[in-house]
Design an enzyme around this catalytic site. Sequence first.
Site, mmCIF file in Angstrom:
data_model
loop_
_atom_site.group_PDB
_atom_site.id
_atom_site.type_symbol
_atom_site.label_atom_id
_atom_site.label_comp_id
_atom_site.label_asym_id
_atom_site.label_seq_id
_atom_site.Cartn_x
_atom_site.Cartn_y
_atom_site.Cartn_z
ATOM 1 N N GLU A 33 0.881 -1.174 0.000
ATOM 2 C CA GLU A 33 0.000 0.000 0.000
ATOM 3 C C GLU A 33 0.914 1.217 0.000
ATOM 4 O O GLU A 33 1.667 1.421 0.956
ATOM 5 C CB GLU A 33 -0.891 -0.004 1.248
ATOM 6 C CG GLU A 33 -1.842 1.166 1.296
ATOM 7 C CD GLU A 33 -2.515 1.342 2.663
ATOM 8 O OE1 GLU A 33 -3.510 2.057 2.727
ATOM 9 O OE2 GLU A 33 -2.040 0.757 3.657
ATOM 10 N N ASP A 44 -5.421 10.185 9.000
ATOM 11 C CA ASP A 44 -4.183 9.561 9.463
ATOM 12 C C ASP A 44 -3.753 10.128 10.798
ATOM 13 O O ASP A 44 -4.078 11.256 11.136
ATOM 14 C CB ASP A 44 -3.065 9.795 8.435
ATOM 15 C CG ASP A 44 -3.186 8.857 7.253
ATOM 16 O OD1 ASP A 44 -3.264 7.637 7.488
ATOM 17 O OD2 ASP A 44 -3.229 9.343 6.115
#
Lengths: 250, 422
Positions: A33, A44
Site C-alpha cells: 500500500e 491519518d
Amino acid sequence: MNLMSHLIAGFPDAETSIAIADALVKGGANILEIQLAFSDPSADGPAIQTASTVALEKGFSTKQGLEVVKKIHERHPETPIYIMTYGSLAFTPGIENFVKMCKDAGVSACIIPDLPFDCDEGLTEACKKHGLENIPVAAPSMTKERLETMASAGFKYIYAALRAGTTGSETTIDQATLDFIDTVGKGGAKVLGGFGIRNGEQSKVLSKHVYAVVAGSVFVNIVLGNEDSAEGRKKAIAEIEAKARELTGA
Amino acid sequence: MITSNNGFFDKFGGKYVAEIIRRPLDDLEAAFNKYIHDPEFIEELRIIQRDYIGRETPLYFAPTATELLGGAQIYIKLEGLANTGAHKINNAIGQCLLAKKMGKTRIIAETGAGQHGLATAAACAKLGLECVVYMGEVDVRRQQPNVATMEMYGAKVVPVTSGSRTLKDAVNEAMRDWATNFKNTHYVLGSALGPAPFPDIVRTFQSIIGEEVKRQAAERHIDIAAIVACVGGGSNSIGVFTPFIEDKNVRLIGAEAGGIGPNMGENASRMTGNASREGIVQGYKSRFLIDEDGQSLPTRSISAGLDYMGIGPQLAALGESGRVEFTSILDKEALEAVKFFARNEGILFALESAHAGAAAMKIAKELPKDKALVINMSGRGDKDIFITSPVFRPEKWKEFLKAELKRLENNEDIHDAEIMNK
C-alpha cells in the site's frame, strides 16, 4: 499469511522509499500500500502526517510519487500495489486522469477514504474502465445498514479499519472486531484488515479472519527519527524487513 | 439556495469524509433536524441569546463615516457587542446546547483568530461541558490574549504543530479527535464549512444576525442597498446574508483577505484571486487555495480568522452564481479601516471585520445617499491589540512590553505595585 504493508512514496526520499518497498517484499509483504502524501491527511495519525509533511517539504508531487511507484512495480512486478491517498489528489487532476496515471505506473487498486463508496465522484467507474479496483474503507462505527450496503455493493476488496479513530494507535482485537470483519466480508469481498497492528501476535490472531493483514504506522515509525543520516536509513530498512517478517510469521 | 439540497449547494458541499467520521456526522444531522423544530429547544436557545449573548445587537447609524465617505448611509451591525466579543458565540451556544441534548459531555473546537475557541470555551463554561480547543501554533502566538481568555473559561488549548500550524491544521486535529472520541464528544465547527451538516447548522445559528438586521431596518424604514461582511470560512457573512438572498434589491458583498498582494502565498482570496480552484478538502467540495496536484497552498493574512484556504460551500456557490459579489482587501487597507472607524465612530473593529469596513469605504460612494450600506462588524478589535499596537504606536508598545517583561522577570507583583502607586 498475507500482509498489506504501507509506505509513503518519497518518504524519507524517493530512493529510500524504494529500498523500503524492497525490504517489505523481502520480509514477506505481498501487497504494497503506497501512500501519496497529502497536506491535510485528516484520517491519518501523527506518524503518517509527519512523514507526509517531510515528503511534501522535499517537493513531493503526484508525478514524482507515481514515478517511485513505477520503479517499485518494475522491481516487484508480482506484488500488487494499492495507492492510498486523499480525494483532493484524485479530484483535482480529474478522477479519470488520476486513475489513468495510476494505471500507467502499475497500480492495481485505489484506496481513497474520503471519497466514500456512495459519493465517490466516479472513482469506482473510472477504476473499472482502466482495470483497477476501488477499495472502500469500512469503519466499525458505521451503522449496520450502511455497512451492509457497502458489503453487498460488489467490491472485490474492502479495507476494514478495525478501530474508531485514526491510524497509528493500538488496536485490541476482540469479539466485536471479529463480528465487524465478518459483516464486512458478508457480500463476498476480500477483507483487508488493519489499524494499529504492531506485532506478530496481533497479526496472527487477525490473519485467520481476513484476506490480508494491514500494517502501516508501525513501519513509518521505524523510519521517523532515522531519516536524516545514511546510517539511520540503512538501520531503519533492516528493521523494516525484520518487522515485516515478524508480522507475516515468515 | 437558502438551505442545502441533501448537503449540496449546487455543486459544492457534500460529506466527503472517511467512514470513521461518517457516523458522528449522521448522528449530528439527525439530532439537528430534530431539535431545530423542537419548540422547547428553540425557547431555551432564545432565552440564552437574549440574556447571555445580549441579543439583539444594535444596528448603529454611523453619521461621521457617512459624511466622510460621501455616499450611502453607513450602518454597522455591532456583533462585536455580543458577549465574548464576536458573532462566533451565536453558533457556539447553539451547537453546545445541541450537543448537551445529544448527551455529549465533552466539546472540542478548532480556532484561528481565537474568537471561535473563546466563544466555545465560554459556552462550555456556561453549559457545564468539558472543552478542548485546537489552535495552530502560529495562531497561538499571534492571538495570545484570546488563548489567555479561553484558559480563564476553563478550556484546554492545544497548540497544533503539524502542517502550516494554522487554522486548517487545527481543523485536521479536531477531526482526528472527533473520529476517536465521538461517543461522548461533539465537535463544534466554527464556520459554515466542512462536511454536511455543518454548513447548514452554522448558517442556521448565525442567521439571527441577518434576521435582526432585516427587522431593525424595517422598524426604522432603512432602505438597504448593500450588505458587506468579511469572509474567512464565511460564518458571519452567510449569517447576515441569508435573510436577504432572495431579495435581489440588496447587493451582498463578501470581503476576502487580500494579505500583502495578489501572488500565491500572499493572501487568502478564494473567490477573487486566480490561485484558487475547485477541490475536495477537509470533507467538502468548494473553492480552495490548492495547487494543481490538490495540495493546500500557503495562505497569508494579518487577520488570523481570515487566513484559511477554503470557503464555505454555500458562499462558493452564491459567488459562482453571482448572487454574492466578492472583493479582496489588503492588510494595510484593513488597518486603515480599523483606524478610520475607531477615530470617527468610536468603534474598534476586529482585523477580520475591518476587511468588511475597508470594502464599505470603497463601495459607499457608488451608492445613493438615501440608501443604506450595512457593514457587519463581526467582532471587536480588543484581541488584536498585540498586532495593531506595533503598527500604530511601535515605540510606546515596545517600551510597554519591555517594562512588563522586566517586572515579570523580577517577580514584582504588578497589580500591587499599581495599587500602591509605586
